[in-house]
Each structure stands twice: as C-alpha cells, then as structure tokens.
Design an enzyme around this catalytic site. Structure first.
Site, PDB file in Angstrom:
ATOM      1  N   HIS A   1       0.812  -1.220   0.000  1.00 14.75           N
ATOM      2  CA  HIS A   1       0.000   0.000   0.000  1.00 14.75           C
ATOM      3  C   HIS A   1       0.846   1.271   0.000  1.00 14.75           C
ATOM      4  O   HIS A   1       0.324   2.373  -0.166  1.00 14.75           O
ATOM      5  CB  HIS A   1      -0.958  -0.001   1.195  1.00 14.75           C
ATOM      6  CG  HIS A   1      -2.246   0.727   0.919  1.00 14.75           C
ATOM      7  ND1 HIS A   1      -2.394   1.626  -0.106  1.00 14.75           N
ATOM      8  CD2 HIS A   1      -3.455   0.669   1.531  1.00 14.75           C
ATOM      9  CE1 HIS A   1      -3.621   2.114  -0.118  1.00 14.75           C
ATOM     10  NE2 HIS A   1      -4.296   1.542   0.872  1.00 14.75           N
TER      11      HIS A   1
ATOM     12  N   ASP B   1      -2.292   1.963  -4.788  1.00 14.48           N
ATOM     13  CA  ASP B   1      -3.520   2.350  -4.095  1.00 14.48           C
ATOM     14  C   ASP B   1      -4.647   1.377  -4.443  1.00 14.48           C
ATOM     15  O   ASP B   1      -4.551   0.602  -5.403  1.00 14.48           O
ATOM     16  CB  ASP B   1      -3.905   3.798  -4.399  1.00 14.48           C
ATOM     17  CG  ASP B   1      -4.100   4.036  -5.887  1.00 14.48           C
ATOM     18  OD1 ASP B   1      -4.788   3.216  -6.532  1.00 14.48           O
ATOM     19  OD2 ASP B   1      -3.555   5.027  -6.410  1.00 14.48           O
TER      20      ASP B   1
END
Ligand code: CAO
Length: 465
Positions: A435, A439
């Site tokens: 992450h 995204d």
C-alpha cells in the site's frame, strides 16, 4: 530451490540444487598428519558457498568411512536456507572420518570429512597449482589444522540453546528425546553422551534429580496430594532449511503495509476452453491446467498497470518498474514452500507458459529447482485452490508489490437478470499489494481487467500478438 548447476572448476565441484544465485565453493585442504611415508590425513573443509551462508544442514552422505573416493565424486548433500548443494571431492583418497551425522548443522570453513590422501596431493605445491587455476581455491596452510573434533566444537557452541555435540544430538533424535529434559553434567552445562544414555535408561530418576523438589512444609500438603495424570512431554525441533527462509522472508514482509482486495471470477467459459485445449496440449506433451491462463491474464493486465510489476527501493526513494513479467508460482513441494518464477511471461504463449510450469513443478517435486528459476521474480501467484479454500490473505514476497491467491473453483448458485437461479463456477481471488506503492483503486482496476480475460477467454485472442 532449484538447481542444476555443476560448478566444477579445478578447486571446487558443486551441484547446486536450490536457491543461491551464484554458488561457488571451495574445498580447502590443509596439512594435517602423516599416516605413513607417502600418505597423510587431511581435513576436507566445508566450502564457502557464498551468499553469506555460514551454516548448512547435512542432508545426506554419499560415502562412508573407509570408502575410497575419487576426484569429482559426490561426498555429501548439504542444505542451507537458500540452496541444496552437493559437495564433491577434488581428491582421490580414503575417507577416514565423517565429521557430522545426517541432520547435524555443519559450519562453513570447518572440516566436513577427514580424508587420507597421497602425501603429494595436498602439498603446498599442488595446492598452489590449483590456486592458479581457480581463484576460489585456498592454498594449503601450515598453521594449526582443524579436525572433525573442531567441527563438533563449533557445532556445539553455535547450534541451539542446548550445548552438546552432534553425536549426542543424533542419539537424542533417534530416541525421540527432548534434550532439555536431560540433566547436563558437562562443563558449562553441556549434555554429555553419558547423560543421555543414563537418562534413557532411567528417565524418571533423572527427571526427579533435575527438578528441585520443594520442601514439604506441612503435613497437610503431603496427605492431600491428588493422583498424578500422565503427561506427554513437549518436543523441540531446530528450525532448518526452507523454514528458515520462510521466517526471514515473512519477517521482511511484515514491515510492509498490505492492502487486500478480493473478488469472484466466473470461470465456466475458461473451463470449456481449457478442456478443448487440454487435448491439444497433451499431444505436445504439455499438461494444461488453469494456471497458464491465469498467469497470462496477469501479464496482459500488468501491461496496463505496470506499477504492480514494480518494487520500491530500500530507501524508499525510487520505484523500479520491472521490464519483464517474471511471474512467481508458489509451489507446495515435498521440501516445503518454493516460489520459482516463469520468466518473461509477456513474451510467452499460454502453451509455453504451461510447458515451463510443468518443468518447474517437476523440478520442485525432485527438490532440484535451480537458482535461476528461483530468483528474479516480479509478481507472485499462489494457487492454494489446488488444496482447498476460498479466500486467503497472501503475504507479499518482498520486494514485489503484488501477490494473488487463488481459491478452489466451486459450483455455486447465482441469479441471472430475471432472478432465475443459475449454477456457475466461481474462482475466488484474493490480492494483496504494497500500500506504500499501490492504491486500492489501481488494484481493483487491475483485478477487473485480469478477471475480464478469464471470464471471456476469447479476449486472449485479441490481446495476444
Ligand atoms: N480449483 C479447482 N481445481 C484446480 C484449481 C483450483 N483453484 N487449480 C488447479 N486445479 C486442478 C487442475 O486443473 C488440475 O486438474 P486436471 O488434472 O483436471 O488438469 C488439478 O487441479 C491439479 O493441478 P496442479 O496442481 O497439477 O496444477 P496447477 O497448475 O493448477 O498448480 C501449483 C500448480 C504448483 C500451483 C500447485 O500444484 C501447488 O503447488 N499449489 C499449492 C500452492 C501453495 O502451497 N500455496 C500456498 C503458498 S503460501 O504458504
């Protein structure tokens, strides 16, 4: 990890069986002691196998004491957390002593065996000649020489919390004995062979001696004792081989924030196409499962979303977009989890991917996956669905930024547009992404595109060159 590389320069000879990228090894001979006028016994030091490996497990001996061995003959197979390596002799001679038992941990640089060789074989001059042929060969030295005993000492000091020798550990293992239970009488708390033998003879007595008995302070305690229930002792096992690798890689992965994304894929069309093409593939000697389609679909989707085929530099200052789609496939092998990768999937047909997967699976089964097959992965898939399950939470293979876990294909009741119940085959997919780099929206778009290929396999025809 795979290997089929025989390093056979003048001074070393290794068959790499797994893991390390470029393994070279040296077999160092040092002057030891002379047995008669033209023979001498020398220690055969465990070679430096590179990659910072300092300890290996002895998996198998190919020789026994008293054997006459020849140059290039395999003497042992050892396993590090990166590779299985077959070590072979560069000398002719007679094996005088094996320094370890199978299962013992051997230290790189310490004697592996003692071997009787012709006096001239290990002379400084002959070793010097070897050096000139291979930069990896150490020259015989006249400094004090380690022997098998030195190996045992090193192993004793460095392995686990119980101080003892490999021979004692062997006896314990053969008798399924937890060494922590054995009262140690040796120096600095070492467990001696006699300690183990005497414990095996009378475990109860030994145990009662080891555990300090609390003083009886009142008659009440002595009279109200409850009947004792037999208990089963705990068993300890050293962490070895692939499990050590798993610990290292999983620890590294925990430092990365994982983003999870899951979806269902309707695979009825894929199942039809696969059953047609399966026969074509079989005629070419290739076994065609669902994986080659899944892998190819990943590669096609990566073309649109290259960030998922990238890695973040350690200092987090740059993203490296990988040119090739080297798709790793988690494999459940007899030795444990291995992740070889299929190179340049972007340039391969589905049949070529299948053939490569077959090759890797076969090598994985034989424990012969090579370093080249195991390194350089850029993206990973884990088809746990061959065993069962629906959704999973896959853990990234660092420094890769995306991994997908495939669940078992199941026939499920679904509704069509008119609310009729329609049976469909669903494949459950779980993605995890780094992450810091990826995204959620990108992950979801990538997954949608990948899924489109699998639900409408005709699209492969349009996309493939
Ligand atoms: N659902 C239902 N059936 C499946 C399936 C799935 N998700 N995946 C494969 N199958 C079928 C195959 O099509 C094949 O059937 P056929 O004989 O009719 O062709 C059969 O199951 C056996 O497949 P396979 O295992 O030989 O081949 P594969 O290419 O599908 O998978 C591999 C190869 C290496 C991924 C797999 O063998 C394996 O090791 N899976 C376990 C991975 C694992 O341990 N993951 C956990 C990692 S984290 O600890």
């Amino acid at each position: 990890m795979v290997i089929n590389k025989k390093v056979n320069n003048f001074g070393s000879c290794l068959l790499m069986k797994s893991g390390a990228a470029s393994v070279t090894a040296t077999t160092t001979m040092r002057n030891y002691h002379t047995t008669n006028s033209n023979k001498k016994v020398v220690p055969f030091l465990l070679a430096d196998i590179g990659e910072g490996i300092t300890k290996v497990e002895v998996v198998k001996w190919f020789i026994k004491e008293g054997d006459h061995i020849e140059q290039f003959q395999n003497v042992a197979e050892v396993m590090s957390d990166k590779a299985n390596v077959e070590i072979s002799s560069r000398f002719d001679g007679v094996v005088k002593r094996l320094c370890y038992n199978v299962g013992d941990i051997a230290n790189v640089g310490a004697p592996l065996i003692e071997i009787e060789v012709a006096d001239s074989t290990a002379s400084p001059s002959s070793a010097g000649a070897a050096t000139s042929s291979s930069s990896t060969v150490e020259v015989a030295k006249t400094t004090s020489t380690p022997s098998c005993a030195a190996s045992s000492d090193i192993a004793e000091e460095s392995f686990g919390k119980i101080l003892t020798t490999p021979a004692v550990r062997r006896i314990a293992r053969e008798n399924n004995l937890d060494l922590t239970k054995v009262p140690a009488t040796g120096r600095n708390g070492r467990v001696l062979k006699e300690d183990v033998l005497s414990y095996l003879e009378n475990p109860t007595k030994q145990q009662s001696e080891k555990v300090a008995v609390p003083e009886q302070t009142s008659t009440a305690t002595t009279t109200t004792s409850t009947p004792s229930t037999p208990t089963v002792g705990d068993r300890r096992e050293p962490v070895r081989g692939l499990m050590r690798t798993m610990i290292r890689t999983m620890n590294a992965a925990t430092k990365v924030p994982h983003f999870g994304y899951k979806d269902e894929v309707y695979v009825d069309n894929l199942m039809i196409i696969r059953s047609h093409l399966k026969k074509t593939a079989e005629r070419q000697g290739v076994k065609l499962s669902y994986m080659p389609f899944i892998i190819k679909a990943v590669s096609l989707a990566l073309k649109e979303y290259p960030i998922l085929n990238s890695s973040l530099t350690e200092d987090e200052s740059e993203i490296i977009y990988k040119g090739d789609h080297n798709i790793g496939v988690a494999m459940d092998t007899p030795n444990g989890l291995l992740v070889p990768n299929i190179k340049s999937v972007q340039n391969k047909s589905i049949l070529e991917i299948a053939a490569e997967l077959n090759r890797l699976q076969e090598l994985g089964k034989q424990g012969k996956l090579g370093a080249n097959d195991l390194k350089g992965g850029t993206f990973t898939l884990s088809n746990i669905g061959t065993i069962g399950g629906t959704y999973a939470d896959p853990v990234l293979s660092i420094p890769e930024v995306c991994i997908g876990a495939i669940g078992m294909i199941k026939k499920t009741a679904t509704f069509d547009a008119h609310n009729n119940v329609v049976p469909k085959h669903i494949m459950y997919m779980s993605w995890a992404a780094d992450h810091r780099v990826v995204d959620g929206a990108t992950m979801a778009r990538f997954s949608n595109l990948w899924k489109e290929y699998l639900e409408n396999p005709d699209n492969f025809i349009v996309a493939l060159k």
